[in-house]
Design a protein around this motif. Structure first.
Motif, PDB file in Angstrom:
ATOM      1  N   ASN A 338       0.823  -1.215   0.000  1.00  0.00           N
ATOM      2  CA  ASN A 338       0.000   0.000   0.000  1.00  0.00           C
ATOM      3  C   ASN A 338       0.852   1.258   0.000  1.00  0.00           C
ATOM      4  O   ASN A 338       0.441   2.300  -0.514  1.00  0.00           O
ATOM      5  N   PHE A 339       2.038   1.159   0.595  1.00  0.00           N
ATOM      6  CA  PHE A 339       2.928   2.317   0.547  1.00  0.00           C
ATOM      7  C   PHE A 339       3.692   2.366  -0.762  1.00  0.00           C
ATOM      8  O   PHE A 339       4.001   3.439  -1.275  1.00  0.00           O
ATOM      9  N   VAL A 340       3.994   1.211  -1.316  1.00  0.00           N
ATOM     10  CA  VAL A 340       4.775   1.183  -2.551  1.00  0.00           C
ATOM     11  C   VAL A 340       3.970   1.738  -3.726  1.00  0.00           C
ATOM     12  O   VAL A 340       4.471   2.544  -4.510  1.00  0.00           O
ATOM     13  N   ASP A 341       2.698   1.309  -3.859  1.00  0.00           N
ATOM     14  CA  ASP A 341       1.939   1.808  -5.005  1.00  0.00           C
ATOM     15  C   ASP A 341       0.458   2.036  -4.700  1.00  0.00           C
ATOM     16  O   ASP A 341      -0.335   2.223  -5.616  1.00  0.00           O
ATOM     17  N   GLY A 342       0.068   2.022  -3.422  1.00  0.00           N
ATOM     18  CA  GLY A 342      -1.330   2.266  -3.071  1.00  0.00           C
ATOM     19  C   GLY A 342      -1.575   3.720  -2.729  1.00  0.00           C
ATOM     20  O   GLY A 342      -0.827   4.621  -3.113  1.00  0.00           O
ATOM     21  N   LEU A 343      -2.639   3.964  -1.978  1.00  0.00           N
ATOM     22  CA  LEU A 343      -2.999   5.335  -1.612  1.00  0.00           C
ATOM     23  C   LEU A 343      -1.913   6.009  -0.791  1.00  0.00           C
ATOM     24  O   LEU A 343      -1.682   7.211  -0.909  1.00  0.00           O
ATOM     25  N   TRP A 344      -1.220   5.232   0.061  1.00  0.00           N
ATOM     26  CA  TRP A 344      -0.194   5.825   0.906  1.00  0.00           C
ATOM     27  C   TRP A 344       1.055   6.207   0.123  1.00  0.00           C
ATOM     28  O   TRP A 344       1.927   6.903   0.638  1.00  0.00           O
ATOM     29  N   SER A 345       1.168   5.758  -1.119  1.00  0.00           N
ATOM     30  CA  SER A 345       2.358   6.089  -1.915  1.00  0.00           C
ATOM     31  C   SER A 345       2.415   7.566  -2.271  1.00  0.00           C
ATOM     32  O   SER A 345       3.457   8.070  -2.670  1.00  0.00           O
ATOM     33  N   THR A 346       1.292   8.275  -2.109  1.00  0.00           N
ATOM     34  CA  THR A 346       1.256   9.703  -2.448  1.00  0.00           C
ATOM     35  C   THR A 346       1.586  10.583  -1.242  1.00  0.00           C
ATOM     36  O   THR A 346       1.434  11.798  -1.312  1.00  0.00           O
ATOM     37  N   SER A 347       2.056   9.983  -0.145  1.00  0.00           N
ATOM     38  CA  SER A 347       2.355  10.761   1.057  1.00  0.00           C
ATOM     39  C   SER A 347       3.660  11.533   0.946  1.00  0.00           C
ATOM     40  O   SER A 347       4.005  12.292   1.849  1.00  0.00           O
ATOM     41  N   GLY A 348       4.405  11.350  -0.119  1.00  0.00           N
ATOM     42  CA  GLY A 348       5.649  12.078  -0.317  1.00  0.00           C
ATOM     43  C   GLY A 348       5.989  12.140  -1.791  1.00  0.00           C
ATOM     44  O   GLY A 348       5.354  11.501  -2.631  1.00  0.00           O
ATOM     45  N   GLU A 349       7.002  12.931  -2.125  1.00  0.00           N
ATOM     46  CA  GLU A 349       7.395  13.118  -3.520  1.00  0.00           C
ATOM     47  C   GLU A 349       8.879  12.814  -3.708  1.00  0.00           C
ATOM     48  O   GLU A 349       9.664  12.874  -2.762  1.00  0.00           O
ATOM     49  N   GLU A 350       9.214  12.505  -4.948  1.00  0.00           N
ATOM     50  CA  GLU A 350      10.607  12.317  -5.366  1.00  0.00           C
ATOM     51  C   GLU A 350      11.319  11.320  -4.452  1.00  0.00           C
ATOM     52  O   GLU A 350      12.341  11.596  -3.846  1.00  0.00           O
ATOM     53  N   ARG A 351      10.737  10.124  -4.382  1.00  0.00           N
ATOM     54  CA  ARG A 351      11.294   9.080  -3.534  1.00  0.00           C
ATOM     55  C   ARG A 351      11.728   7.877  -4.350  1.00  0.00           C
ATOM     56  O   ARG A 351      11.088   7.520  -5.334  1.00  0.00           O
ATOM     57  N   ILE A 352      12.806   7.274  -3.895  1.00  0.00           N
ATOM     58  CA  ILE A 352      13.303   6.035  -4.474  1.00  0.00           C
ATOM     59  C   ILE A 352      13.062   4.923  -3.455  1.00  0.00           C
ATOM     60  O   ILE A 352      13.313   5.085  -2.262  1.00  0.00           O
ATOM     61  N   ILE A 353      12.546   3.780  -3.917  1.00  0.00           N
ATOM     62  CA  ILE A 353      12.339   2.613  -3.055  1.00  0.00           C
ATOM     63  C   ILE A 353      13.223   1.483  -3.574  1.00  0.00           C
ATOM     64  O   ILE A 353      13.154   1.134  -4.760  1.00  0.00           O
ATOM     65  N   VAL A 354      14.070   0.932  -2.704  1.00  0.00           N
ATOM     66  CA  VAL A 354      15.018  -0.112  -3.106  1.00  0.00           C
ATOM     67  C   VAL A 354      14.823  -1.342  -2.227  1.00  0.00           C
ATOM     68  O   VAL A 354      14.878  -1.251  -1.001  1.00  0.00           O
ATOM     69  N   PHE A 355      14.579  -2.493  -2.870  1.00  0.00           N
ATOM     70  CA  PHE A 355      14.572  -3.776  -2.191  1.00  0.00           C
ATOM     71  C   PHE A 355      15.808  -4.549  -2.646  1.00  0.00           C
ATOM     72  O   PHE A 355      16.165  -4.496  -3.831  1.00  0.00           O
ATOM     73  N   THR A 356      16.451  -5.256  -1.723  1.00  0.00           N
ATOM     74  CA  THR A 356      17.571  -6.117  -2.109  1.00  0.00           C
ATOM     75  C   THR A 356      17.279  -7.537  -1.684  1.00  0.00           C
ATOM     76  O   THR A 356      16.574  -7.787  -0.698  1.00  0.00           O
ATOM     77  N   THR A 357      17.825  -8.481  -2.424  1.00  0.00           N
ATOM     78  CA  THR A 357      17.671  -9.894  -2.095  1.00  0.00           C
ATOM     79  C   THR A 357      18.794 -10.679  -2.759  1.00  0.00           C
ATOM     80  O   THR A 357      19.306 -10.287  -3.818  1.00  0.00           O
ATOM     81  N   ASN A 358      19.165 -11.775  -2.129  1.00  0.00           N
ATOM     82  CA  ASN A 358      20.119 -12.696  -2.744  1.00  0.00           C
ATOM     83  C   ASN A 358      19.423 -13.726  -3.623  1.00  0.00           C
ATOM     84  O   ASN A 358      20.057 -14.356  -4.462  1.00  0.00           O
ATOM     85  N   TYR A 359      18.107 -13.881  -3.424  1.00  0.00           N
ATOM     86  CA  TYR A 359      17.356 -14.907  -4.137  1.00  0.00           C
ATOM     87  C   TYR A 359      16.053 -14.309  -4.658  1.00  0.00           C
ATOM     88  O   TYR A 359      15.033 -14.313  -3.955  1.00  0.00           O
ATOM     89  N   LYS A 360      16.080 -13.850  -5.862  1.00  0.00           N
ATOM     90  CA  LYS A 360      14.905 -13.209  -6.456  1.00  0.00           C
ATOM     91  C   LYS A 360      13.731 -14.180  -6.549  1.00  0.00           C
ATOM     92  O   LYS A 360      12.570 -13.792  -6.392  1.00  0.00           O
ATOM     93  N   GLU A 361      14.026 -15.463  -6.788  1.00  0.00           N
ATOM     94  CA  GLU A 361      12.956 -16.449  -6.987  1.00  0.00           C
ATOM     95  C   GLU A 361      12.145 -16.693  -5.723  1.00  0.00           C
ATOM     96  O   GLU A 361      11.050 -17.253  -5.795  1.00  0.00           O
ATOM     97  N   ARG A 362      12.655 -16.293  -4.572  1.00  0.00           N
ATOM     98  CA  ARG A 362      11.923 -16.500  -3.327  1.00  0.00           C
ATOM     99  C   ARG A 362      10.879 -15.420  -3.052  1.00  0.00           C
ATOM    100  O   ARG A 362      10.073 -15.556  -2.133  1.00  0.00           O
TER     101      ARG A 362
END
Length: 487
Positions: A338-362
């Motif tokens: 909901n924060f990434v792309d829902g209604l709460w995603s409009t609570s700020g501007e010019e933001r970068i969201i980064v997820f990291t993982t060693n295993y994308k398939e999981r």
């Protein structure tokens, strides 16, 4: 002699006349002060000042350091702007530094002047300091923007030809504000925030990683830089298409391939603060929302190892919600999305969201769809190009006789940039360091061959064992088979 006497007499008459005029002026001034009301005097003096200003070809704009109780942002912008254009050959300069990580800042001393050109017009600047007669009484009690008494009032005076008035107000001053903002954004110390409870705590971020020092495939690196550059320029575009002004990046690959270094390089490139969200410290969706809306604009939200940081609760299909369910408000995948792309995603501007993982398939496919993680960046093993960047970083060399052998070995061996960097750091002597890297890569290659041979031998033994078992449980026709478990 007669001419000398005449000169003396002429001088005496001039002095007498001047003294008489001065006395007359003082007499007139005294009479005016006594007989003419001060309102009329102010009107007369303002009229004289107006006539003088109308006859002059110069205009002056005064920019005070403070406006009542608050600081004047334009004054700070002018000071920052002029510091980049000041002539260090001036007779008197003011020099300061407020952070050891920053360079010295030059500024004008009281009474000094300098000129600046903008769009073909000249603007002269002068720093004026005067005693604050109202300090401690009246006029805001003489307090500045920080609440302290100011014994002097500083201001910049900008003078220019009156024909440039519109350019000065509508073009030059906005130009100064915009330039000063860029300068401050470049010079400011970045922050990295960590969460504890429902609050963020910040420390200075001094990570030195940049895109020029990042050991990464050039084309992939350039594509990330281009994507970031395009993102920060598209404020109006995002507004037009009705989307929140944000961008999501998924960094995946084996440990030691530079995912954290890439995040630091992105922060240094954009001059964005970093918010490192530790999901294991968050117990409820409501707490997560409060943390996320507490982020500033122009920032990067980072959730590292999202596949194993916390087991995100996801409601099963058809499961009925119940307020009595104590786990209802726990952190869920849907709460994060909901924060990434829902209604709460409009609570700020010019933001970068980064997820990291060693295993994308999981990862849950819901995290990966477009609009959430917009760009997937694979951080792979070290390649020849990455090795050359590392060698340049650690030993300041662009080529060496050992490069061909090292690059051939890197093509055959799976080695991370972190492993290569560790070997290069072991010796300050370039020749010894590169020779050590060759031996390290050869040892990994031999280990890899041994592992493959061992795997092949195990497969052959397993096949032979299976054939032997099948022979033992084979029985002639018309005979009941024995229990295989007893064989």
């Amino acid at each position: 002699m007669a001419s000398y006497d005449k000169a003396i007499e002429s001088y005496k008459r001039a002095v007498t006349t001047a003294a008489s005029l001065a006395a007359s002026a003082m007499l007139v001034r005294g009479v005016v002060n006594e007989l003419v009301p001060y309102e009329v005097r102010d009107l007369l003096f303002s009229g004289v000042g107006y006539l003088r200003s109308r006859m002059s070809s110069q205009h002056t704009v005064v920019i005070e350091e403070t406006e009542g109780w608050t600081s004047n942002q334009l004054y700070d912008a002018v000071r920052t702007y002029l510091a980049t254009r000041i002539n260090t050959d001036m007779p008197r300069l003011r020099v300061s530094r407020v952070d050891e990580a920053k360079s010295m800042m030059f500024s004008m001393e009281e009474g000094e002047e300098m000129s600046d050109a903008h769009e073909g017009s000249e603007f002269r600047w002068r720093l004026v300091c005067r005693d604050n007669a109202g300090a401690g009484a009246g006029n805001g009690n003489g307090r500045g923007g920080n609440g302290n008494y100011r014994l002097e009032v500083r201001s910049f005076e900008m003078s220019f030809h009156k024909k440039h008035k519109d350019k000065a107000l509508n073009s030059y001053l906005p130009h100064i504000l915009a330039t000063a903002k860029k300068i401050k954004d470049q010079d400011r110390t970045l922050k990295i925030y960590m969460n504890e409870g429902e609050s963020w705590f910040a420390i200075d971020l001094h990570h030195p990683s940049t895109f020029s020092t990042l050991a990464m495939d050039h084309k992939l690196k350039q594509s990330v830089m281009d994507d970031l550059e395009r993102f920060i320029k598209r404020k109006e575009y995002y507004k037009k298409i009705g989307k929140a002004w944000k961008r999501g990046y998924l960094l995946y690959g084996p440990p030691g391939t530079g995912k954290s270094s890439l995040i630091a390089a992105m922060a240094n490139y954009l001059k964005f603060d970093v918010y490192d969200l530790e999901l294991t410290e968050v117990n409820w969706n409501s707490t997560l929302r409060r943390l996320l809306i507490g982020m500033t604009n122009r920032s990067i939200l980072v959730i590292e190892d999202i596949d194993c940081t916390v087991e995100l609760q996801q409601r099963e299909e058809g499961q009925e919600s119940s307020k009595s369910n104590p786990s209802e408000d726990k952190v869920t995948l849907s709460g994060l999305l909901n924060f990434v792309d829902g209604l709460w995603s409009t609570s700020g501007e010019e933001r970068i969201i980064v997820f990291t993982t060693n295993y994308k398939e999981r990862l849950d496919p819901a995290l990966l769809r477009p609009g959430r993680m917009d760009m997937h960046v694979h951080m792979g093993y070290c390649c020849p190009e990455s090795f050359r960047i590392l060698a340049s970083n650690y030993h300041s060399i662009d080529s060496h006789a050992t490069y061909p052998e090292i690059e051939e070995l890197i093509k055959e061996v799976q080695v991370t940039p972190a492993e290569v960097a560790e070997v290069l750091m072991r010796n300050d002597d370039t020749d010894f360091a590169l020779e050590g890297l060759i031996q390290f890569l050869k040892s990994k290659k031999d280990v890899g061959k041994g592992a493959k041979a061992e795997n092949v031998e195990q497969v052959v033994k397993a096949e032979e064992t299976e054939k032997g078992m099948m022979k033992k449980i084979d029985v002639p026709e018309n005979q009941e088979p024995k229990d295989a478990s007893k064989v």
